[in-house]
Design a protein around this motif. Structure first.
Motif, mmCIF file in Angstrom:
data_model
loop_
_atom_site.group_PDB
_atom_site.id
_atom_site.type_symbol
_atom_site.label_atom_id
_atom_site.label_comp_id
_atom_site.label_asym_id
_atom_site.label_seq_id
_atom_site.Cartn_x
_atom_site.Cartn_y
_atom_site.Cartn_z
ATOM 1 N N ALA A 199 -6.448 -0.363 9.052
ATOM 2 C CA ALA A 199 -5.084 0.087 8.752
ATOM 3 C C ALA A 199 -4.945 0.410 7.267
ATOM 4 N N ILE A 200 -5.512 -0.463 6.415
ATOM 5 C CA ILE A 200 -5.463 -0.196 4.969
ATOM 6 C C ILE A 200 -6.267 1.060 4.649
ATOM 7 N N GLY A 201 -7.398 1.251 5.348
ATOM 8 C CA GLY A 201 -8.203 2.455 5.116
ATOM 9 C C GLY A 201 -7.433 3.721 5.400
ATOM 10 N N HIS A 202 -6.670 3.715 6.494
ATOM 11 C CA HIS A 202 -5.854 4.889 6.816
ATOM 12 C C HIS A 202 -4.775 5.096 5.759
ATOM 13 N N GLN A 203 -4.114 4.007 5.365
ATOM 14 C CA GLN A 203 -3.067 4.114 4.345
ATOM 15 C C GLN A 203 -3.659 4.606 3.023
ATOM 16 N N ALA A 204 -4.854 4.110 2.681
ATOM 17 C CA ALA A 204 -5.497 4.544 1.437
ATOM 18 C C ALA A 204 -5.844 6.025 1.500
ATOM 19 N N ALA A 205 -6.302 6.494 2.664
ATOM 20 C CA ALA A 205 -6.629 7.917 2.806
ATOM 21 C C ALA A 205 -5.389 8.780 2.638
ATOM 22 N N LEU A 206 -4.281 8.337 3.224
ATOM 23 C CA LEU A 206 -3.024 9.081 3.039
ATOM 24 C C LEU A 206 -2.636 9.111 1.568
ATOM 25 N N ALA A 207 -2.860 7.981 0.874
ATOM 26 C CA ALA A 207 -2.537 7.919 -0.552
ATOM 27 C C ALA A 207 -3.393 8.897 -1.344
ATOM 28 N N VAL A 208 -4.686 8.951 -1.022
ATOM 29 C CA VAL A 208 -5.582 9.877 -1.720
ATOM 30 C C VAL A 208 -5.146 11.318 -1.463
ATOM 31 N N GLU A 209 -4.798 11.630 -0.218
ATOM 32 C CA GLU A 209 -4.340 12.991 0.102
ATOM 33 C C GLU A 209 -3.084 13.332 -0.680
ATOM 34 N N ALA A 233 0.835 -1.204 0.000
ATOM 35 C CA ALA A 233 0.000 0.000 0.000
ATOM 36 C C ALA A 233 0.867 1.250 0.000
ATOM 37 N N SER A 234 1.950 1.236 0.788
ATOM 38 C CA SER A 234 2.837 2.404 0.810
ATOM 39 C C SER A 234 3.557 2.568 -0.519
ATOM 40 N N GLN A 235 3.865 1.434 -1.189
ATOM 41 C CA GLN A 235 4.462 1.534 -2.518
ATOM 42 C C GLN A 235 3.497 2.183 -3.496
ATOM 43 N N LEU A 281 -11.954 10.997 4.599
ATOM 44 C CA LEU A 281 -12.164 11.211 3.171
ATOM 45 C C LEU A 281 -13.264 10.329 2.591
ATOM 46 N N GLY A 282 -13.593 9.228 3.260
ATOM 47 C CA GLY A 282 -14.597 8.318 2.733
ATOM 48 C C GLY A 282 -14.609 7.034 3.535
ATOM 49 N N VAL A 283 -15.072 5.933 2.923
ATOM 50 C CA VAL A 283 -15.141 4.637 3.599
ATOM 51 C C VAL A 283 -14.742 3.532 2.635
ATOM 52 N N ILE A 284 -14.279 2.434 3.234
ATOM 53 C CA ILE A 284 -14.097 1.174 2.504
ATOM 54 C C ILE A 284 -15.165 0.217 3.016
ATOM 55 N N TYR A 285 -15.906 -0.381 2.098
ATOM 56 C CA TYR A 285 -17.030 -1.248 2.457
ATOM 57 C C TYR A 285 -16.811 -2.613 1.840
ATOM 58 N N LEU A 286 -16.875 -3.675 2.679
ATOM 59 C CA LEU A 286 -16.706 -5.049 2.229
ATOM 60 C C LEU A 286 -17.855 -5.878 2.772
ATOM 61 N N ASP A 287 -18.322 -6.848 2.020
ATOM 62 C CA ASP A 287 -19.335 -7.743 2.561
ATOM 63 C C ASP A 287 -19.169 -9.147 1.988
ATOM 64 N N THR A 288 -19.805 -10.078 2.653
ATOM 65 C CA THR A 288 -19.790 -11.470 2.211
ATOM 66 C C THR A 288 -21.077 -12.134 2.692
ATOM 67 N N ARG A 289 -21.520 -13.118 1.963
ATOM 68 C CA ARG A 289 -22.731 -13.843 2.342
ATOM 69 C C ARG A 289 -22.340 -15.236 2.820
ATOM 70 N N THR A 290 -22.240 -15.385 4.087
ATOM 71 C CA THR A 290 -21.890 -16.677 4.654
ATOM 72 C C THR A 290 -23.179 -17.474 4.869
ATOM 73 N N MET A 331 -11.957 6.037 6.054
ATOM 74 C CA MET A 331 -10.659 6.376 5.453
ATOM 75 C C MET A 331 -10.203 7.690 6.072
ATOM 76 N N LYS A 332 -9.488 7.562 7.184
ATOM 77 C CA LYS A 332 -9.059 8.725 7.960
ATOM 78 C C LYS A 332 -7.714 9.213 7.461
ATOM 79 N N GLY A 333 -7.691 10.427 6.953
ATOM 80 C CA GLY A 333 -6.439 11.021 6.518
ATOM 81 C C GLY A 333 -5.743 11.708 7.665
ATOM 82 N N ARG A 334 -4.933 12.692 7.339
ATOM 83 C CA ARG A 334 -4.208 13.411 8.389
ATOM 84 C C ARG A 334 -5.147 14.236 9.260
ATOM 85 N N HIS A 335 -6.143 14.848 8.635
ATOM 86 C CA HIS A 335 -6.974 15.776 9.387
ATOM 87 C C HIS A 335 -8.469 15.556 9.197
ATOM 88 N N GLU A 336 -8.870 14.764 8.222
ATOM 89 C CA GLU A 336 -10.294 14.582 7.989
ATOM 90 C C GLU A 336 -10.558 13.199 7.409
#
Length: 582
Positions: free
Chosen positions: A308-318, A161-163, A274-283, A267-272
């Protein structure tokens, strides 16, 4: 220096440098930093330097001033702070002194002498510096214990993700890459990323993914209830058997689509956020029986990894948005520089057209052929300058691949000298050539080199215009380095100061005042470098200059271009002094 970059609002991409003690910001034109945002007060706030830092002070604005989403009246700014004024968001970047402080880090470290530790006997275990990349890319092979294997597997996702943050600057590609990483590490059937629209705050889908065996025929059952909870409570949630969870039982979407499990993280960036990551499955019940496990696919570990990925993704978007804002700022600055540099030259050309047209009109009224000829000469010269300017701008801005063909370099040089010979005669300038008789055919673009060399020869005539005995000489020869030829243009003009040599090749920098646009040499160097060659300059103030064109005998753009290995020393014409002596 400290700087403000507008990353959202009507002035997006604009940047302001903080150089004075006090800077005001507002909608009125009297402010040092003017924002055209309608929700900004006429005089909204001020930036005041106190010591090595800047403070932001609200001066009674109607809609308030916010730093990192908190209302402020007077606050000291730190690097990376987000400032919201009206609908506009500005990022504050601190100066080096401000961001590092005044502490001398060298005073905090004591470096021991080489005899303090017997390093060879103290080493317990060694590992190569390249192993870090292998551990992250192949955690199963690198780990010696289950704990390390699991830790490295999760860390590997964050590493990738950082790459992505570092290498992907297109927002859509970035989010697709994040979805790839999520589906590799979390056993979800469907997933999507929703980002807030910077202008109105509405959530918009930006990336969507189905697992292959699930198929993408149906829509993702996205629960607005869960999304709103996550954004409101600022928490990631793992919902198992969501229809029975009293916090979400008012959400009809859960009941209707029968979501068994869902993960939703902010998706928490540095100060705000930015959005959400949503996953689902039907068990299904069959899945549970097959696994002999009463629990679903998702675990608390999956939730922790997702947030953790959500935070990293938000930093990437910023980072991506910051990059886009910086590119926009640089583009605006380049446009401003171009307009400022060209406006004077264009004004002179238009004035020439107007003067020529006025004289032609007088000649027509008076039926005076002499006036007509004089006016047409001025008009034609001015329109020629405009044509050359436009062509130079196109040549400089457009990437092109030279049309390489075997060319008689001596014949090309002779043609160029013939073009300017009439002007040299009018100036009483001595224009001569020295052509190497045994040059082979050179692989080059005749049209491109003709333009580049004509620019430099014309400049040489400009440089000697005020000399008592103006002289220009154009020579061809083999270069000292095997496989290269050169063309030299030598003049006995005023010369170029050593600290200005590199400046003359920068666009829109001219030493000829209103006579030049500052593009000729920039275009010439660009053409030579497209050939795999270059232009260099040797000059002595008060004595003259020598421009050297170096061209390869084997073109890098054409593999079959032959190259002569024979080397002949450059001619005796090595300096402006030699030109005068001859």
């Amino acid at each position: 220096m400290p700087r403000l970059i507008v990353i959202k609002g009507p002035n997006e991409g604009k940047q302001f440098d903080l150089v004075d003690q006090v800077h005001t910001v507002g909608r009125d034109a009297s402010n040092r930093f003017r924002l055209t945002d309608t929700e900004v007060s006429r005089r909204h706030a001020e930036f005041r330097r106190v010591g090595n830092a800047y403070r932001l002070i609200d001066v009674g604005s109607a809609n308030g001033t916010y730093v990192n989403n908190q209302p402020i009246k007077d606050v000291e700014l730190r690097a990376g702070d987000h400032i919201r004024i009206g609908q506009s968001i500005l990022v504050y970047t601190a100066s080096r002194n401000e961001s590092q402080g005044v502490v001398n880090l060298a005073d905090r470290i004591h470096v021991l002498g080489k005899n303090d530790v017997e390093i060879a006997s103290a080493i317990v275990k060694t590992i190569g510096e390249a192993e870090g990349t292998r551990f992250l890319s192949q955690p199963e092979a690198a780990a010696h214990t289950p704990w390390l294997k699991n830790a490295l597997a999760n860390l590997s996702v964050m590493y990738e993700a950082s790459q992505a943050v570092s290498h992907i600057l297109d927002l859509d590609q970035l989010l697709e890459r994040i979805m790839d990483l999520i589906f590799r590490s979390i056993d979800a059937d469907r997933g999507c990323i929703l980002l807030r629209n910077p202008s109105d705050g509405r959530l918009e889908p930006k990336a969507i993914r189905w697992r292959e065996q699930v198929g993408n025929e149906e829509k993702i059952a996205l629960s607005r209830t869960i999304v709103e909870y996550v954004l409101r409570e600022k928490q990631g949630v793992l919902v198992s058997d969501a229809a029975q969870d009293e916090r979400f039982n008012t959400g009809q979407s859960i009941v209707r689509f029968g979501i068994q499990e869902a993960i939703c993280v902010p998706m928490k960036g540095r100060h705000e956020t930015l959005g959400v990551i949503y996953l689902d499955t039907r068990t299904t019940a069959r899945d549970i029986l097959a696994r002999r496990d009463a629990y679903g696919k998702f675990t608390e570990d999956h939730l922790a990894l997702a947030i953790a990925i959500g935070h990293q993704a938000a930093l990437a978007v910023e980072e991506t948005r910051y990059h886009q804002a910086m590119v926009q700022a640089e583009r605006l600055a380049a446009i401003g520089q171009t307009i400022a540099a060209l406006s004077h030259s264009i004004k002179n050309m238009l004035q020439g057209l107007r003067s020529g047209a006025e004289i032609i009109r007088m000649g027509l009224n008076d039926k005076d052929d002499e006036l007509l000829e004089r006016g047409w000469t001025i008009f034609d010269k001015s329109q020629g300058k405009i044509y050359n300017l436009v062509m130079d701008m196109l040549s400089f801005s457009k990437e092109r691949e030279p049309a390489i063909e075997d060319t008689d370099l001596n014949a090309l040089v002779s043609e160029i000298v013939d073009v300017v010979r009439g002007r040299a005669r009018e100036m009483n300038a001595a224009l001569e050539t020295r052509l190497a008789p045994d040059l082979p055919l050179v692989p080059l673009d005749p049209e491109g080199l003709h333009k580049a060399l004509l620019n430099v020869v014309s400049n040489a005539l400009d440089a000697v215009e005020e000399q008592k005995q103006p002289q220009v000489r154009v020579s061809t020869m083999f270069d000292n380095e095997p496989g290269w030829v050169r063309v030299e243009v030598l003049d006995n003009g005023t010369g170029i100061p050593a600290n200005k040599i590199e400046e003359i090749f920068k666009p829109f920098i001219s030493t000829k005042g209103s006579k030049g646009t500052g593009l000729g040499l920039a275009v010439s160097r660009k053409i030579l470098r497209e050939h795999g060659g270059d232009i260099t300059v040797e000059s002595s103030v008060g004595k003259g200059s020598k421009f050297i064109f170096r061209l390869p005998l084997k073109s890098p753009l054409r593999a079959d271009a032959g190259a002569s290995q024979e080397t002949i020393q450059p001619g005796a014409l090595d300096s402006p002094e030699d030109l005068v002596a001859s």
